[in-house]
Each structure stands twice: as structure tokens, then as C-alpha cells.
Design a protein around this motif. Structure first.
Motif, mmCIF file in Angstrom:
data_model
loop_
_atom_site.group_PDB
_atom_site.id
_atom_site.type_symbol
_atom_site.label_atom_id
_atom_site.label_comp_id
_atom_site.label_asym_id
_atom_site.label_seq_id
_atom_site.Cartn_x
_atom_site.Cartn_y
_atom_site.Cartn_z
ATOM 1 N N PHE A 388 0.832 -1.201 0.000
ATOM 2 C CA PHE A 388 0.000 0.000 0.000
ATOM 3 C C PHE A 388 0.873 1.261 0.000
ATOM 4 N N SER A 389 1.906 1.287 0.827
ATOM 5 C CA SER A 389 2.791 2.458 0.886
ATOM 6 C C SER A 389 3.818 2.453 -0.243
ATOM 7 N N ASP A 390 4.249 1.263 -0.675
ATOM 8 C CA ASP A 390 5.227 1.192 -1.776
ATOM 9 C C ASP A 390 4.671 1.807 -3.060
ATOM 10 N N LEU A 391 3.388 1.616 -3.310
ATOM 11 C CA LEU A 391 2.777 2.208 -4.503
ATOM 12 C C LEU A 391 2.809 3.725 -4.426
ATOM 13 N N LEU A 392 2.582 4.272 -3.249
ATOM 14 C CA LEU A 392 2.614 5.725 -3.087
ATOM 15 C C LEU A 392 4.012 6.279 -3.357
ATOM 16 N N MET A 393 5.042 5.492 -3.048
ATOM 17 C CA MET A 393 6.424 5.909 -3.300
ATOM 18 C C MET A 393 6.798 5.789 -4.780
ATOM 19 N N GLY A 394 5.903 5.199 -5.586
ATOM 20 C CA GLY A 394 6.213 5.049 -7.006
ATOM 21 C C GLY A 394 7.126 3.883 -7.313
ATOM 22 N N PHE A 395 7.239 2.932 -6.365
ATOM 23 C CA PHE A 395 8.108 1.774 -6.606
ATOM 24 C C PHE A 395 7.518 0.855 -7.677
ATOM 25 N N TRP A 396 6.211 0.831 -7.800
ATOM 26 C CA TRP A 396 5.538 -0.014 -8.792
ATOM 27 C C TRP A 396 4.524 0.849 -9.549
ATOM 28 N N HIS A 397 4.532 0.722 -10.867
ATOM 29 C CA HIS A 397 3.630 1.531 -11.696
ATOM 30 C C HIS A 397 2.563 0.708 -12.397
ATOM 31 N N ASN A 398 2.671 -0.613 -12.331
ATOM 32 C CA ASN A 398 1.751 -1.465 -13.091
ATOM 33 C C ASN A 398 0.495 -1.802 -12.278
ATOM 34 N N TYR A 399 -0.066 -0.798 -11.624
ATOM 35 C CA TYR A 399 -1.319 -1.008 -10.894
ATOM 36 C C TYR A 399 -2.471 -0.477 -11.718
ATOM 37 N N SER A 400 -3.659 -0.964 -11.431
ATOM 38 C CA SER A 400 -4.851 -0.415 -12.082
ATOM 39 C C SER A 400 -5.493 0.587 -11.140
ATOM 40 N N GLY A 401 -6.310 1.489 -11.691
ATOM 41 C CA GLY A 401 -6.881 2.546 -10.885
ATOM 42 C C GLY A 401 -5.952 3.745 -10.842
ATOM 43 N N THR A 402 -6.167 4.634 -9.896
ATOM 44 C CA THR A 402 -5.345 5.843 -9.804
ATOM 45 C C THR A 402 -4.944 6.103 -8.352
ATOM 46 N N ILE A 403 -3.735 6.633 -8.216
ATOM 47 C CA ILE A 403 -3.252 7.138 -6.931
ATOM 48 C C ILE A 403 -2.825 8.577 -7.173
ATOM 49 N N SER A 404 -3.462 9.493 -6.501
ATOM 50 C CA SER A 404 -3.165 10.913 -6.740
ATOM 51 C C SER A 404 -2.662 11.585 -5.474
ATOM 52 N N VAL A 405 -1.786 12.551 -5.665
ATOM 53 C CA VAL A 405 -1.312 13.418 -4.598
ATOM 54 C C VAL A 405 -1.632 14.848 -5.010
ATOM 55 N N ASP A 406 -2.427 15.501 -4.216
ATOM 56 C CA ASP A 406 -2.866 16.864 -4.509
ATOM 57 C C ASP A 406 -3.520 16.962 -5.883
ATOM 58 N N GLY A 407 -4.317 15.955 -6.200
ATOM 59 C CA GLY A 407 -5.136 15.995 -7.403
ATOM 60 C C GLY A 407 -4.473 15.491 -8.667
ATOM 61 N N MET A 408 -3.204 15.081 -8.631
ATOM 62 C CA MET A 408 -2.535 14.599 -9.842
ATOM 63 C C MET A 408 -2.023 13.178 -9.638
ATOM 64 N N GLU A 409 -2.238 12.337 -10.666
ATOM 65 C CA GLU A 409 -1.791 10.948 -10.628
ATOM 66 C C GLU A 409 -0.273 10.917 -10.415
ATOM 67 N N ILE A 410 0.178 10.041 -9.510
ATOM 68 C CA ILE A 410 1.609 10.033 -9.195
ATOM 69 C C ILE A 410 2.457 9.590 -10.378
ATOM 70 N N ARG A 411 1.875 8.856 -11.332
ATOM 71 C CA ARG A 411 2.641 8.445 -12.513
ATOM 72 C C ARG A 411 2.941 9.617 -13.428
ATOM 73 N N ASP A 412 2.262 10.741 -13.203
ATOM 74 C CA ASP A 412 2.525 11.947 -13.998
ATOM 75 C C ASP A 412 3.577 12.840 -13.354
ATOM 76 N N TYR A 413 3.960 12.529 -12.113
ATOM 77 C CA TYR A 413 4.991 13.295 -11.427
ATOM 78 C C TYR A 413 6.380 12.769 -11.789
ATOM 79 N N SER A 414 7.366 13.634 -11.696
ATOM 80 C CA SER A 414 8.753 13.167 -11.670
ATOM 81 C C SER A 414 8.938 12.405 -10.368
ATOM 82 N N LEU A 415 9.432 11.169 -10.464
ATOM 83 C CA LEU A 415 9.597 10.354 -9.254
ATOM 84 C C LEU A 415 10.577 10.997 -8.282
#
Length: 588
Positions: A388-415
Motif C-alpha cells: 500500500f505504501s510502496d505504490l505511493l512511493m512510485g516503486f511499482w507503476h503497473n497497478y490499475s486505478g489511480t493514486i493521486s497526490v494533490d489531485g494529480m496521478e503520481i505516474r505523472d509526477y517526476s519520481l
């Protein structure tokens, strides 16, 4: 950072010769000077063969006694010049090889830092270390040898062939008849050498893996008295590597043997036919010996060129294993955002499974964490809490659904940008073989000594640090081996406090602490947590008193959530955990 491999396309990588050219073209002036020196060496070899005829004719036929003085001097000077240019060629080629290896080691380390976690889940650290040390080490030893012999021996063969053709073209063509056979032998055995070398590289990787596992797990090995078992494994791995390495030796030496046989046949035929021509007065003695000198000098570089081909196949095997890493996709990098992070986190319909797993580790996770909220995540082992926390850190990107921080998907952020705003303290503490102060400074590399000390005090680490021999300058050994588990975790917490992140993840952060140390950490957290979005993953329910909300996970899903005092009144996993916690001081 400059990277040789960023200039190479996937198509270019498929050609090993072109790959080596890409690696060496940066040093073109040095390479050109080395080639020039090799051509001079080859020219001197040709001159030596050419001068045999006039030397014999003038000294032994015409009996010019003055030549008796000048001939030794001339030969001596030619050998001195050949030795000098050979030295220059060897030095320049070796320096190119060393520079290529230096760049390779730096580039592959840079690539490893940018690879996603899925790579490390599939590859053992021992295998990775083997590629950095063993495979690149092979290149270091062979690139210079292969490059030098390719340029020197091939140009020498060409020049001596012209000498032989000029002296007697019919004899030359007769001697050249064995060349296709030499090429065929070199090609067949070269292919076998590459296949064998690939196996050897894989087997030495296994040896490296065992050594690495032994060093990392020496306490476990000794605790379970597994020394004999590990010794057996290492003996088996080293024996397999030895057998395959000896196959390489046999192939290389058998290549030399066959070439000697082929050369012997060629020389025998030439001597027979040449002697026949001399006895019949159809060939001058000087021409014949000049020709024989050229042909004899040709066979040696041809043998060396064939051996260089074998070594080139070894290079190809190692280069192939190295290229596997460089061709992997790096972590997905989004854009940096010029915003002030609030720490508003939303998981929406998030499911995730590891590539080797047949079922979801997380399933349909939906939760919103408000800025500044402290969320506790509890559950039995294997429930998916750390994932659960590893996904928030961006360690894995092959998940379904969305995880956002301050309204933006974390996969769109620079890690790099995302992780710079997240602090993590986990149960598996990683400290480096450095000083206490430098390990804390990892939280913020530019921090002053005063800031480091302040962070240590906030983590209740300052007091025990001051009892150490050199205080903050004390070395702590590999992975902090000189510290207790509780001391390691307080150093890690000080590192997180120094980083001052907007989002904080505490993954079993107090699992190794005694009750007194845990109480001190709780005091530190009470001062540090306000204003931060915090996720606390814990087995010990005593660590959750700072949490405003608790979620209970089971089999990858959220099965309960609410305030701890409310959940304990409801029949379910949380009550079971609470009951066990009350009846025992151990983790549940």
C-alpha cells in the motif's frame, strides 16, 4: 550525467562490432594514434622480410664485407623501432580499454539507480554485482588485446602478403590456399567459444550470488549452523564454473593446435616446391628466403588474429549480458511541479499484483487521506500493508486505478520530485558504511552539523551518539552492523526528520524498540507529525495512539476503517489484534 549508451539505438545494439565502435569512438584521436603505431609495426615487419633478399645477395653472393657491419646495426634499429611503436600501440589501446570500462561501470551504476523495482524483484543482487564486476572485468582484460591484435596483425598480414606476392606470386598463391581453412576453423571454434563463454559468465554469477548471500546472511547461517550446507553450495558452484572455464581453455588451445597443423602443412609444401625450383635453377636463393621469411611471419599474426577472434567472442558474451541491463526501460519519469505540496492522497479503485503472483496483492482500494491526517494501516502479515505504501512511493507503476497526490496521478509526477516530498522509515533499516552524521545527512545532503544534531535530538538518538568513540563521526559499519536495532531505527527517524517531508510513511518504524525507546519515539512523533500527512503501518497497536483514523487490511482489501476506539467494539480483525496486544507485549 554523460552516458555512452544514450547514443545507441536498439538496432545498433544488435551488432556487437558496432557496439564496440560506439564505446570507443569517443576516444578517436587516441585510437587513430594507436592505429598509426600498429601500421608502423606492420611496416617494419614487412621491411624485415623484404630486406632478407638484398642482405643474402649482397653479403653471401656478392660478398660485400661492409654490409657485415651495417646489417646488424640496421636489424637492431629496426627491432628497437618496432618495440617502441609496439609499446605506444599497447599503451594507447590499453588506455582506451580502461577508459571504456571506467565509463561502462559508471553508466551501468547510473542505469541501476534508474531501473524500476520490478527489475530488482526478478534479479538477485549477486547476479547484478557479477555483471558490474565480472562481465565488465572481462572487457577490461580483453578489449585492448583484441583491438591491438586486430589492427597490428591484420595490417601485418596484408603487408607481408604483398612482399610474398612480389617475390614469387605462384608460391604465394600456393601458401594462401590454406587461408580459407584457417578462417573456417576460427569461425567454427569462435562460435563454440561464445556459447561456452556465456555459460561461464552465468556460472560465475552464481558463485557471486552465493558469496553475497553469505555475507548478507552470515548471522542466520551461523544461527542455524548452515556452514556446511553453504560450503557445499559454493563448492558445487565453483566446480561448475571451473569445468566450463576449462572448456574455454581447451577451445582456445585447440584452435592454436589446429592452426599450427595447418601452418605446418602449408610451410612443408612451400619448402618442398621452393627447394625443387632452386635445384632446377628456376628460383634465386635470395628470393626464396625472402619469400619464406614473409610467409613464416604471416602465419604468426594469423594465429594471433584467430586467438583474438576467440577473445572477441568472450567479449560478445559479456557485452550481451551488460546490454540486457541497458536495454531495460528506466523508471517512468513525469514532470516536476512547482507547487507547495499539501499531502492530499487519494487511492481510487487501486488493484495490484506482482508479475510472478497469481492473485492481487491489493484489490479495489478506495481511500482518501486528508492533508495533515495521520492514518494507521493494520492487519495480519501478508495483508498488503507495505505494498500500500510502496505504490505511493512510485516503486511499482503497473497497478490499475489511480493514486493521486494533490489531485494529480503520481505516474505523472517526476519520481525524484515526488519522493523528495515523502519521508519513509521502515522496519528494514538501510544504513550505509559511513559515519553516524553522514547517514543522518542523507535526509538532506546540504544540512549543517547543527541541523543534523537537532534532528538526532528530535529522534532521541543524540544521547547514545554522544557515547560513541567519535560521536557523530563514528563509523557504523556495513548496514549499521555496529548499532543495535533500536539505534538503527532512531538514526533512520532522525534522517526522516531532517528531510522534513510533507508526507511521512512509518512502516513498522518502532518494531525493534524496547518500551522505553518506543515511548521516546512517540514523544518525538507527537512533535513531528502535526501538519504532515502520515501513514503508520504497524503490528504494535501501541504505536497508533497518534492516528486519527485506522484502516484494517486483509487479503489485499480494506475490511474495516474508523477510529481505533470504535473498531475495538466491533467483532473483527481489529478486535482480535487488540486482544492479542493486550495479552502480550509481542508483535501480532
Amino acid at each position: 550525467m554523460h552516458n555512452l549508451f544514450e547514443k545507441v539505438s536498439d538496432k545498433e545494439w544488435k551488432n556487437d562490432v558496432h557496439s564496440l565502435w560506439v564505446l570507443t569512438r569517443e576516444y578517436l584521436p587516441r585510437l587513430a594514434a594507436a592505429i598509426a603505431a600498429s601500421l608502423l609495426v606492420s611496416s617494419i615487419n614487412g621491411a624485415i622480410a623484404w630486406l632478407v633478399k638484398p642482405a643474402l645477395d649482397n653479403l653471401f653472393v656478392e660478398k660485400h664485407r661492409t654490409l657485415l657491419l651495417f646489417l646488424p646495426v640496421g636489424v637492431f634499429l629496426l627491432f628497437v623501432m618496432r618495440g617502441m611503436f609496439d609499446f605506444i600501440n599497447n599503451f594507447l589501446m590499453s588506455s582506451i580499454g580502461a577508459k571504456v570500462v571506467k565509463s561502462l561501470r559508471q553508466d551501468i551504476y547510473s542505469k541501476l539507480l534508474r531501473l524500476p523495482m520490478v527489475f530488482y524483484a526478478r534479479k538477485s543482487s549477486g547476479s547484478i554485482i557479477s555483471r558490474i564486476l565480472n562481465d565488465i572485468g572481462v572487457l577490461e582484460g580483453q578489449i585492448a588485446y583484441v583491438a591491438k591484435n586486430f589492427f597490428v596483425q591484420s595490417s601485418t598480414i596484408i603487408i607481408l602478403a604483398f612482399v610474398a606476392l612480389y617475390r614469387r606470386w605462384d608460391l604465394a598463391l600456393l601458401s594462401f590456399a590454406v587461408i580459407p581453412l584457417i578462417v573456417l576453423v576460427s569461425d567454427r571454434l569462435g562460435k563454440r567459444m561464445k556459447k561456452t563463454s556465456v555459460a561461464t559468465r552465468n556460472l560465475i554469477s552464481r558463485v557471486t550470488e552465493i558469496v553475497h548471500e553469505t555475507l548478507a546472511g552470515i548471522r542466520v547461517i551461523k544461527s542455524f549452523t548452515m556452514e556446511e550446507e553453504m560450503l557445499r553450495r559454493n563448492e558445487h558452484a565453483t566446480a561448475n564454473h571451473y569445468r566450463n572455464a576449462m572448456r574455454e581453455v581447451r577451445i582456445n588451445e585447440f584452435t592454436s593446435f589446429l592452426l599450427e597443423v595447418i601452418a605446418g602443412v602449408g610451410i612443408a609444401v612451400i619448402l618442398w616446391y621452393g627447394s625443387y625450383l632452386i635445384l632446377n635453377g628456376r628460383l634465386p636463393v635470395g628470393d626464396f628466403f625472402s619469400f619464406v621469411a614473409a610467409v613464416l611471419m604471416i602465419y604468426t599474426p594469423m594465429k594471433r588474429l584467430s586467438q583474438a577472434n576467440n577473445y572477441f567472442q568472450v567479449i560478445r558474451a559479456s557485452l550481451g549480458r551488460i546490454k540486457e541491463i541497458f536495454l531495460l526501460e528506466s523508471e517512468i519519469q513525469g514532470k516536476e511541479k512547482d507547487i507547495v505540496v499539501q499531502g492530499h492522497i487519494i487511492y481510487k479503485d487501486v488493484s495490484f499484483r506482482y508479475a510472478e503472483s497469481g492473485e492481487d496483492v491489493l484489490a479495489d482500494i478506495n481511500i482518501e487521506i486528508s492533508p495533515g491526517e495521520t492514518l494507521a494501516v493494520v492487519g495480519y502479515s501478508g495483508a498488503g500493508k507495505s505494498t500500500f505504501s510502496d505504490l505511493l512511493m512510485g516503486f511499482w507503476h503497473n497497478y490499475s486505478g489511480t493514486i493521486s497526490v494533490d489531485g494529480m496521478e503520481i505516474r505523472d509526477y517526476s519520481l525524484k520530485w515526488l519522493r523528495s516530498h515523502i519521508g519513509m522509515v521502515s522496519q528494514d533499516i538501510m544504513l550505509f558504511d559511513d559515519t553516524v552524521g553522514n547517514n543522518i545527512r542523507w535526509g538532506r545532503p546540504g544540512a549543517s552539523d547543527e541541523e543534523i544534531e537537532k534532528a538526532a535530538k528530535a529522534a532521541y538518538a543524540h544521547d547514545f551518539i554522544m557515547t560513541m568513540p567519535k560521536r557523530y563521526d563514528t563509523g557504523i559499519g556495513e548496514r549499521g552492523v555496529k548499532l543495535s536495532g533500536g539505534q538503527k531505527q532512531r538514526i533512520a527517524l532522525a534522517r526522516a526528520i531532517l528531510k522534513n517531508p510533507k508526507i511521512l510513511i512509518l512502516d513498522e518504524a518502532t518494531s525493534s524498540l524496547d518500551s522505553e525507546s518506543e515511548a521516546n519515539i512517540q514523544k518525538a512523533l507527537e512533535d513531528f507529525l502535526p501538519g504532515r500527512t502520515t501513514i503508520i503501518i504497524a503490528h504494535r497497536l501501541s504505536t497508533l495512539k497518534n492516528a486519527s483514523r485506522v484502516i484494517v487490511m486483509d487479503k489485499g482489501g480494506i475490511v474495516q476503517q474508523g477510529a481505533g476506539e470504535e473498531l475495538v467494539k466491533v467483532d473483527g480483525i481489529y478486535r482480535n489484534l487488540y486482544t492479542k496486544a493486550m495479552s502480550s507485549d509481542n508483535s501480532v
